[in-house]
Scaffold this active site. Sequence first.
Site, PDB file in Angstrom:
ATOM      1  N   THR A 211      -4.332  -3.103   5.290  1.00  0.00           N
ATOM      2  CA  THR A 211      -3.552  -4.312   5.000  1.00  0.00           C
ATOM      3  C   THR A 211      -2.271  -4.373   5.835  1.00  0.00           C
ATOM      4  O   THR A 211      -1.622  -3.358   6.063  1.00  0.00           O
ATOM      5  CB  THR A 211      -3.202  -4.328   3.499  1.00  0.00           C
ATOM      6  OG1 THR A 211      -4.420  -4.329   2.757  1.00  0.00           O
ATOM      7  CG2 THR A 211      -2.377  -5.527   3.109  1.00  0.00           C
TER       8      THR A 211
ATOM      9  N   GLY B 134      -0.829   2.862   0.099  1.00  0.00           N
ATOM     10  CA  GLY B 134      -0.516   3.915  -0.867  1.00  0.00           C
ATOM     11  C   GLY B 134      -0.433   5.272  -0.191  1.00  0.00           C
ATOM     12  O   GLY B 134      -1.179   5.560   0.746  1.00  0.00           O
TER      13      GLY B 134
ATOM     14  N   GLU C  78      -9.648  -4.795  -4.059  1.00  0.00           N
ATOM     15  CA  GLU C  78     -11.068  -4.948  -3.705  1.00  0.00           C
ATOM     16  C   GLU C  78     -11.536  -6.396  -3.828  1.00  0.00           C
ATOM     17  O   GLU C  78     -12.645  -6.672  -4.274  1.00  0.00           O
ATOM     18  CB  GLU C  78     -11.944  -4.055  -4.592  1.00  0.00           C
ATOM     19  CG  GLU C  78     -11.656  -2.578  -4.456  1.00  0.00           C
ATOM     20  CD  GLU C  78     -11.905  -2.062  -3.040  1.00  0.00           C
ATOM     21  OE1 GLU C  78     -12.893  -2.502  -2.410  1.00  0.00           O
ATOM     22  OE2 GLU C  78     -11.123  -1.228  -2.554  1.00  0.00           O
TER      23      GLU C  78
END
Lengths: 687, 687
Positions: A149, A188, A432
């Site tokens: 992302t 993350g 997701e």
Amino acid sequence: MKFSTQLVPMKNHTAETLANERSKASFDIKEMDVFINGQERINGREKAVSIVRAEPETFDQKDVYYMGRTEMLEKGYKQEKRMIEMLREGKITQTDIGLISDLLGWPTPFGLTRAMFIPTLTQQCNEEQKKAFLEPALDYRIIGCYAQTEAGHGSNIRSLETTATFIEETDEFEIDSPTLTSTKWWIGTLGLSATHAVVMAQVYVKGKHVGLFPLVIQIRSLKDHKPLPGVHVGDIGPKMGYNSIDNGFMNFDKVRVPRFNLLQKYISVSRTGEVTRPANINSRASYGTMVFVRANIASNMGRLLAKGVTVAVRYTSVRRQFGEPGKPETPVLDYPIVQYRVIPILAKTYAMIGMSHEFFAQYQKSADLISKGDFSMLKEMHAVSCGLKRWSSTQAIYGVDTCRHVCGGHGFSQFSGLNDFFATIYPNIIFEGDNYVLAKQTAMFLAKSAMGLAKGEEVDMNDTTRTIKHFMNRPAVLTEKELFTWTGKTAAEIVSSNQLLLDLLGFKFVAMNHNMVVKIVRKGQSWDDSSIESQDLASAHSEYIVCLYFSRHIAKLPQNSGLRPILDILFKIAALSFLNSNPAELYGFNKASAMNRSQIVGLQAEYIKYIKIAREQAVPLVDALGVPDEKLNSSLGRYDGHVYEDLIKRALNEPVNRDGTGDEIRERFYKNYIGPVLHGKSGSTKL
Amino acid sequence: MKFSTQLVPMKNHTAETLANERSKASFDIKEMDVFINGQERINGREKAVSIVRAEPETFDQKDVYYMGRTEMLEKGYKQEKRMIEMLREGKITQTDIGLISDLLGWPTPFGLTRAMFIPTLTQQCNEEQKKAFLEPALDYRIIGCYAQTEAGHGSNIRSLETTATFIEETDEFEIDSPTLTSTKWWIGTLGLSATHAVVMAQVYVKGKHVGLFPLVIQIRSLKDHKPLPGVHVGDIGPKMGYNSIDNGFMNFDKVRVPRFNLLQKYISVSRTGEVTRPANINSRASYGTMVFVRANIASNMGRLLAKGVTVAVRYTSVRRQFGEPGKPETPVLDYPIVQYRVIPILAKTYAMIGMSHEFFAQYQKSADLISKGDFSMLKEMHAVSCGLKRWSSTQAIYGVDTCRHVCGGHGFSQFSGLNDFFATIYPNIIFEGDNYVLAKQTAMFLAKSAMGLAKGEEVDMNDTTRTIKHFMNRPAVLTEKELFTWTGKTAAEIVSSNQLLLDLLGFKFVAMNHNMVVKIVRKGQSWDDSSIESQDLASAHSEYIVCLYFSRHIAKLPQNSGLRPILDILFKIAALSFLNSNPAELYGFNKASAMNRSQIVGLQAEYIKYIKIAREQAVPLVDALGVPDEKLNSSLGRYDGHVYEDLIKRALNEPVNRDGTGDEIRERFYKNYIGPVLHGKSGSTKL
């Protein structure tokens, strides 16, 4: 801080009330725990609980509600370090780490090296790369993240802007972030932890764009953990939840890595810049991974909701309000409006967890077929997993929200256990695939299946297509009355048969699908314009699948099992909650299949009737969900019912109240702010 | 921390996109601001903005997202101290404090001395008491709170356990908390701030219970701010939101106060223990206060939603995702499913704020009548205010939630501005009556009005009863077709007339009410069992009132006003969103009033049509709501559209990233946790 220790709650005591509720159990709670959770999961839960209880200085989560972000991160790191120590000492396994994390109820900072970095390396490294990257990652000698992302790019990965350009002179790739929006974001384990990253980048070789591929990039020094030259990396800052993990940003200023670091599963680039793609890759296989990840989320959602409903049921059982004069106040769960909000969530929790067993069995079956080159189950599994991920995450999040709301004022306290929890599960509606986007995946499968069947094409048969075909009734072997089994029946008769409820749920999604397909085929309605009705359609399909799978899980019990009567009631409540959520869908059936007004209104009355019955078993039913106090971390949901004692105990432990640190804070506030106001000169302050 | 400063976002630039949206405005934005907010509120907003901008060291809220609880409290105290200084210097008024607080977007620690302590003293003190308590409170020489709620007792105040027993020997009251559950709880401004409290207690005189009444009790020393003997007081700890204020608990161990401290409005106790209640008190007058408080909440909700929808509209206008190959990606607000979620919220925001002007006019009218002893408007105002408080708070909270969700991943960042905000507005569903409980107030009024009309009793006429009477059609002056104006019309014809939409909304609540009344009267259904359908009924009534009041506010504009066309569209979208939210209510009309399927399905198509039209004006419409950047406190919602620049700027300011403090934190994490993991001995850690 002083507080009277001899005070007890008013009568009836909450602990006694809860014990009394338990005495009403019509079934064996341990047996139900095994049925709904499975023995393997119970064993794992018990092991995790024993580990967490043994080392409260590391794993007790009671203090997290008082923490700022940096303290949360520090506690998370401490837990990571200890878990990895125990792993290295052979005391726990990688699986146990997952179970412990689940019990802790928050993500820990190295979570993504396990959840994304290692799995990606496992799947996409060649043997040499495995040695270089996977082996040290498994040993935590490097810590990684998965950087896909970007600040300006989420679902549409084709638009990612990060580039990896092959530099033939030096046999390297040059990684670059050409814009602000190309900065990797939300990653993350990146903000403070990772030494390495799998970076998804647009790969260019000899001036030609060859596609989007992953490269392994070292981003921090293994010596002093400082970012390497050209890597700008940091934490993206505070979030609604997930504050115990370091979601990060990263920007590359022409960073070079060896050609070797391009993961070789789907592509390889030679020393001279020849690009080859292995011939034996079936692109459909990657769907299997997506199905698995979504199946995991969907299966987990019922277990999260179990925590919410345990708190809500226990607290509304002991919390009393209003009632008849001269008597003790009435437990709020005795009020119809509270039952109406809580009991269906309890039923859905059972349905969702029950469903997950059958879902994984189906997933396993399809994975076995895929390994034999048979992809016939894949399309439905993809549609079902998109649908269930979407539906179950929405159910869980807003179910937990309702559980918080029925707790009244105390629901708003962190000590309810439902606030940080709500915040932490919330992003499941985005993970997701955003839930609103995912509906399209399910709806397109349904629409195309119906179109294919209508045209007489060969369509893979599965639970979904069989149901569509059944109601499309080709060839017509059934009379209308045989097909539309509810015709001429009273609401009570309909509800008395679980098969009839399944028939209605099945026909509902088939009918809604038909209405949409007609608009698409006859009126040329676009997929984008179909996105609105796709939402309800995808939900209707998921609700059918949930009830179907749940009924199959119940069917595994012996006919004379003592669990069956109450499970039967939970099944009916879940099914009726879906049928009653938007009755216009039932009014909208066509003439041959029509339900009349008294049937539709009657379903609502039946629903309320069964809710009242299930209320009597509510406390034993949440007990059987087996959520340990450590996971609840809630004054309101405690197994022993000592709600008010725990609330005051936790309040006294609030930092501003504590002796020592709290004294210092209160004195500072008084000296700097409150005192000067109280003793300041009075001016023209009258209203 | 280093970050490339020369990077810019990809094209099309977000700021240009937003400017382009603004150029499409079909109306004058300033004129719309005056229409929807009113000039007085605009003036107040501008004054508050100028104050906040002038002293950023005190009032800039950008740093609150990084703060733990103690820091939030400290910042809140600093703001209180400065506001009170300015008040004493005559630079601002009490009203300005409210406006500044509104802009800051969080509650400050002395909030309840203003919102509850002072108003209670104003209403319930006699002249001597005013001198003793009210005057110093107005000067902030004492700081107070209003202590009613107890740990075990909320809505049912009759069950409160705190006692105040008259001790004739010493002419005192003895305040006692006999149980743990009697501990005062949730009391704002109590935890760390208050020197005094108005305490609601069960008053006993000469062994007899005389009722629940308020006493003023000093709880902390004015010298050193320490709790007085027998008073156990502290902060209740962290909450979902509201962490910048000190909600507190308090327990009394036989604390004595002079008899004088019993507030004298509704009761007085003589030196010898004679209890008298003034004769001239009309208990209905106290309803007026409740109406006012709820009217205030209801009116505020639209303004809160304005913040959410401003962020959502601006961000979804500039955020691009997917689209046609070779072209820039499509702004997500161009997707029907995003419009469908955002635009109705925009329309409802206008309807809710618009409604509030008319609502206050009605409230004022009823207050004027009450002051003349005429209570004829009170019942409806009470029912309407309960309904609107309930309905509008739910709309605002879940509207903000939707606004957050449409922002995708970045919505989950604190920098969206919508997370602490959601948490802070959330308790409005509980304040002043839990929303599920409040529905009963409205539903009972509706049911009793219908019953009274049916029996031919004399019923006060107002917007609600007039509508019920109209559709009950007594005396029958209208034909069915005149009454049920939608009969025989197409959906497009229905929607073309705002009056017809009002007719449908009015009849909808009348029909739902009729169905409930039939069950109550003919089948003896209890109020408790009616509580489920009361929810939808109360919503339907509120939605009618909102549209009715909004239409009256629009009617104040000149016929040729340039604002009318777009307001007309917003009105239709709001009305259609209410009619389409549960179409089963329309299918449920009886034969004479029936809507057919094509009408009902057609309303949905009309709804989507108008949503697409309004989307073109969405950015100018949120601009006209006039929410300043200071109140938004959002990277995503900034007026200038510099979304990504602001996200990175705020991320760099995250404490763990900062040079200095951040370096120290990162080094500590590396030294204590990450380093030992990376360089620790490798054991049997393989999977």
